[in-house]
Design an enzyme around this catalytic site. Structure first.
Site, PDB file in Angstrom:
ATOM      1  N   ARG A 167       0.993  -1.420  -0.384  1.00 46.70           N
ATOM      2  CA  ARG A 167      -0.189   0.018   0.036  1.00 46.70           C
ATOM      3  C   ARG A 167       0.921   1.349   0.236  1.00 46.70           C
ATOM      4  NH1 ARG A 167      -3.540  -3.598  -0.506  1.00 46.70           N
ATOM      5  NH2 ARG A 167      -5.215  -3.844  -0.114  1.00 46.70           N
TER       6      ARG A 167
ATOM      7  N   SER B 251     -10.251  -0.743   3.632  1.00 47.28           N
ATOM      8  CA  SER B 251      -9.744  -0.879   4.675  1.00 47.28           C
ATOM      9  C   SER B 251      -9.453   0.452   5.537  1.00 47.28           C
ATOM     10  CB  SER B 251      -8.115  -1.707   4.802  1.00 47.28           C
ATOM     11  OG  SER B 251      -8.612  -3.480   4.261  1.00 47.28           O
TER      12      SER B 251
ATOM     13  N   GLU C 134      -4.483   3.764   6.736  1.00 46.49           N
ATOM     14  CA  GLU C 134      -4.895   4.034   4.908  1.00 46.49           C
ATOM     15  C   GLU C 134      -4.953   5.171   3.612  1.00 46.49           C
ATOM     16  OE1 GLU C 134      -6.320   1.058   1.809  1.00 46.49           O
ATOM     17  OE2 GLU C 134      -5.068  -0.054   2.887  1.00 46.49           O
TER      18      GLU C 134
END
Ligand code: EPU
Length: 346
Positions: free
Chosen positions: A166, A240, A336
């Site tokens: 990520r 998420s 995130e």
């Protein structure tokens, strides 16, 4: 060409979380020229510029006083072939999921594990989106990006993008000045299914599919996602909310000794990735609300805006979860999504 700049634009419909926020100025740029002139327009007014993709990974805690610039460059085409790959170029403004479906329809599989991820193609490399055993980097060839510092267009290959979990160069100094215009994918001519991720194995098993086609995997991934993740068209969310934390081997073994059911995945470098959803679930947050913000009942890693939440409510819930996971496991959860506004831009 002078860009169409709108004033006082509601950002809620432009994001999947749907919390209230306005942009003082907004521009949907359909070409490199429009991006160039929108940036010049903002520069003469000394305005901050925020680049928005599909809005699926952004939390607005307050209004944005500058220019929100949304690259909407379109186009999808085969631009070449190597012995092993089809090279497919896609404009940054194309929808990710539609692009996955289109590549399958063209007979160029390889992206099917990434079905149903919300957002636009231009944002996919920034996050290095991943799901069900595949990351964008695995199918990436190169991208074209507009450099805000020099006004030039650069081509970056995989190494230059510095992809991680990520993560990419675009999230760090030296890359934040780049606006993705188009992505070139390398889709394998010899396709093999990737079905190792447990949820996917189980879904294909339940469908009695032993040798899946790309379309079977596409359909199975959609089914798993629909079961576990809230549809942003129905309930606001950014997928998420935290990354799965990575810890060293010693931390992992002491955690495992205290929590034998700990869910973790060994990494190539000897460290362990922990399932943040499991940690949050164990901390008692699954399905719970704090004010108008809620933790999704089927996946504790997803925070939702059932309707009336503001960005600050989502951030307050995230902080409460971080606090409890830290207290119970001594593990730090990193958000995130990008948080924009009063409580600090990431
Ligand atoms: N788990 C729980 N309780 C929960 C949630 C999860 O015990 O409430 C356990 C699950 O049972 C499983 C483990 O945690 O053993 C992992 O859960 P899951 O398979 O749902 O995946 P994840 O690690 O929570 C990641 C990605 C998702 C991606 C899925 C599938 C991150 C931060 N998230 O979630 O990506 O779809 O794997 O590959 O890496 C996103 O980034 O927005 C996203 C949705």
């Amino acid at each position: 060409m002078s860009p169409a700049i709108q004033t006082d634009v509601d950002l809620a419909p432009l994001t999947t979380l749907g919390v209230p926020a306005h942009a003082a100025y907004y521009c949907a740029a359909g070409s490199e020229d429009e991006i160039r002139s929108a940036l010049a327009w903002a520069r003469t007014r000394d305005l901050q510029v925020l680049v928005l993709g599909g809005g699926s990974n952004m939390v607005f805690v307050s209004d944005f006083a500058g220019l929100v610039l949304q690259p909407m460059l379109r186009g999808r085409s085969l631009i070449g072939e190597t012995d092993a790959h089809y090279l497919v170029r896609v404009g940054a403004g194309e929808r990710w999921h539609d692009t996955v479906e289109w590549t399958l329809a063209q007979g160029w599989p390889g992206l099917e594990n990434l079905a149903l991820i919300p957002g636009n193609v231009g944002a996919a490399p920034i996050q290095n989106i991943g799901a069900y055993g595949l990351e964008l980097t695995d199918r990436f060839h190169s991208l074209e990006a507009f450099d805000r510092n020099t006004g030039e267009v650069q081509t970056l290959d995989r190494a230059a993008c510095r992809f991680g979990y990520r993560d990419s160069v675009f999230k760090h100094p030296g890359g934040r000045n780049l606006i993705v215009l188009a992505v070139v994918f390398a889709l394998p001519k010899t396709w093999a299914p990737m079905t190792g991720y447990r949820d996917l194995t189980e879904e294909l098993g339940a469908r009695s599919i032993a040798t899946p086609s790309p379309r079977d995997i596409f359909d199975a991934v959609i089914a798993v996602r629909q079961r576990k993740l809230p549809d942003p068209a129905v309930v606001g969310n950014v997928g998420s909310f935290f990354k799965n934390p990575v810890v060293d081997a010693a931390t992992h073994s002491s955690l495992q000794a205290r929590h034998p059911k700990l869910v973790s995945y060994p990494q190539a470098d000897g460290r362990y990735k922990l399932a943040a959803g499991w940690l949050i679930d164990q901390a008692g947050w699954k399905g719970r609300a704090l004010g108008p913000a809620r933790v999704h009942a089927a996946q504790a890693l997803v925070l939702t805006n059932p309707g009336d939440a503001r960005g600050a409510d989502i951030v307050a819930l995230a902080r409460a979860i971080q606090h409890d996971v830290q207290a119970q496991f001594n593990v730090t959860l990193d958000p995130e999504p990008i948080v924009v506004g009063a409580s600090g831009e990431q």
